[in-house]
Design an enzyme around this catalytic site. Structure first.
Site, mmCIF file in Angstrom:
data_model
loop_
_atom_site.group_PDB
_atom_site.id
_atom_site.type_symbol
_atom_site.label_atom_id
_atom_site.label_comp_id
_atom_site.label_asym_id
_atom_site.label_seq_id
_atom_site.Cartn_x
_atom_site.Cartn_y
_atom_site.Cartn_z
ATOM 1 C CG ASP A 291 -1.983 1.036 1.249
ATOM 2 O OD1 ASP A 291 -2.912 1.004 0.415
ATOM 3 O OD2 ASP A 291 -1.862 1.936 2.102
ATOM 4 C CE1 TYR B 276 -5.141 7.288 0.845
ATOM 5 C CE2 TYR B 276 -4.524 7.397 3.155
ATOM 6 C CZ TYR B 276 -4.884 6.662 2.056
ATOM 7 O OH TYR B 276 -5.001 5.308 2.144
ATOM 8 C CG HIS C 242 -5.537 -3.054 -0.627
ATOM 9 N ND1 HIS C 242 -4.702 -2.479 -1.560
ATOM 10 C CD2 HIS C 242 -5.240 -2.445 0.560
ATOM 11 C CE1 HIS C 242 -3.943 -1.572 -0.973
ATOM 12 N NE2 HIS C 242 -4.244 -1.538 0.316
#
Length: 299
Positions: A96, A203, A270
């Site tokens: 990730d 982010y 994921h």
């Protein structure tokens, strides 16, 4: 398992280590921390020195305040100093956000990596292309809008972090039950002061976002594959049921990674390293040195 801290030039990073032998550094993503690699550490520490770090912003590591402190420049700098602290070069396994940063680290400091394993983490060049050209990938990453917003902390922490706990929904697909202890450990990490904001600021700091997230975004700059070359032996393990990072991200990856092996796990998501830990551990061991092959075979 031993707990340690590494005082770097900008941050103090918490990490754990277990076992002896060639070093494998495990690098987590959002919303995880070192504990997310426990299944890999328990298996591979039979023949490797396994090290799992809390990245800046997470769990017991430092949590700088400005969003700009979570740009790739700072995180790659942490990785360089930390690998040197470990006595590198090392093998690296990353997932990730951790994987996204390790891709960049490998571009800049290949001499510090022996072999690289990436698990469901996008390379900057193919992510940039897919966000520009693939509407499905843009839609799949629409959640960035929430994660970059001012309300993200409130929404994600509601009902005892209910939205984050949905990541556990598929983890038992390979026969491993998510215990109360696992949930408790994650909740404890998420509740560390500043930890949720620290993770979300990754982010907020990136420019590799869909156009819907505002500016700057992928439409505001170009990426040249020649500037993102990874010249270390690399294996990518990809759970094809990943709903956020689609398999189109694998297309053309060999243009940036000449020595590339891709292992697809069709039924994995994921969270494939949690769903099918034995399969992923065996792939890692096979790609690195095959030092654990006998013990892994009897698990």
């Amino acid at each position: 398992m031993e707990h340690h801290y590494a005082q770097l030039s900008e941050v103090n990073l918490h990490y754990v280590s277990q076992g002896e032998g060639p070093t494998i550094l495990f690098v987590h993503g959002f919303p995880e921390f070192w504990y997310g690699w426990k299944a890999q550490i328990d298996a591979l520490s039979k023949a490797y020195r396994c090290v799992a770090v809390d990245l800046r912003g997470y769990n017991l590591s430092s949590k700088p305040i400005p969003v700009s402190a979570y740009s790739a420049k700072h995180i790659v700098g942490d990785l360089r100093e930390f690998v040197e602290h470990l006595g590198g070069p090392v093998h690296i396994v990353a997932h990730d956000w951790g994987g996204a940063m390790v891709w960049e680290f490998a571009t800049r400091f290949p001499e510090l990596i022996r072999k690289l394993v990436i698990i469901n983490a996008p390379h900057a060049y193919t992510l940039h292309r897919e966000l520009r050209e693939n509407p499905a990938q843009r839609e799949a990453m629409d959640y960035f809008t929430l994660f970059r917003s001012d309300k993200a902390e409130r929404v994600l922490s509601e009902d005892d972090f209910a939205r984050l706990q949905t990541m556990f929904d598929s983890w038992d697909i390979g026969g491993h039950r998510v215990t109360r202890e696992v949930r408790k450990n994650y909740l404890t990490a998420w509740k560390q002061p500043g930890a949720l904001t620290g993770g979300l600021d990754w982010y907020r700091a990136t420019k590799l976002v869909p156009p819907a997230c505002g500016k700057p975004n992928v439409e505001d700059f170009e990426l040249d594959a020649r500037n993102h070359q990874v010249n270390v032996p690399t294996m990518v393990v990809w759970g094809e049921r990943d709903t956020a990072l689609l398999t189109g991200l694998l297309n053309g990856l060999d243009a940036c990674v000449p020595d590339l092996r891709v292992e697809r796990i069709a039924e994995g998501s994921h969270w494939v390293h949690h769903e099918f830990p034995e399969r992923v551990n065996a792939l890692i061991d096979d790609f690195l040195e095959r030092l654990c092959v006998d013990s892994l075979a009897v698990q």
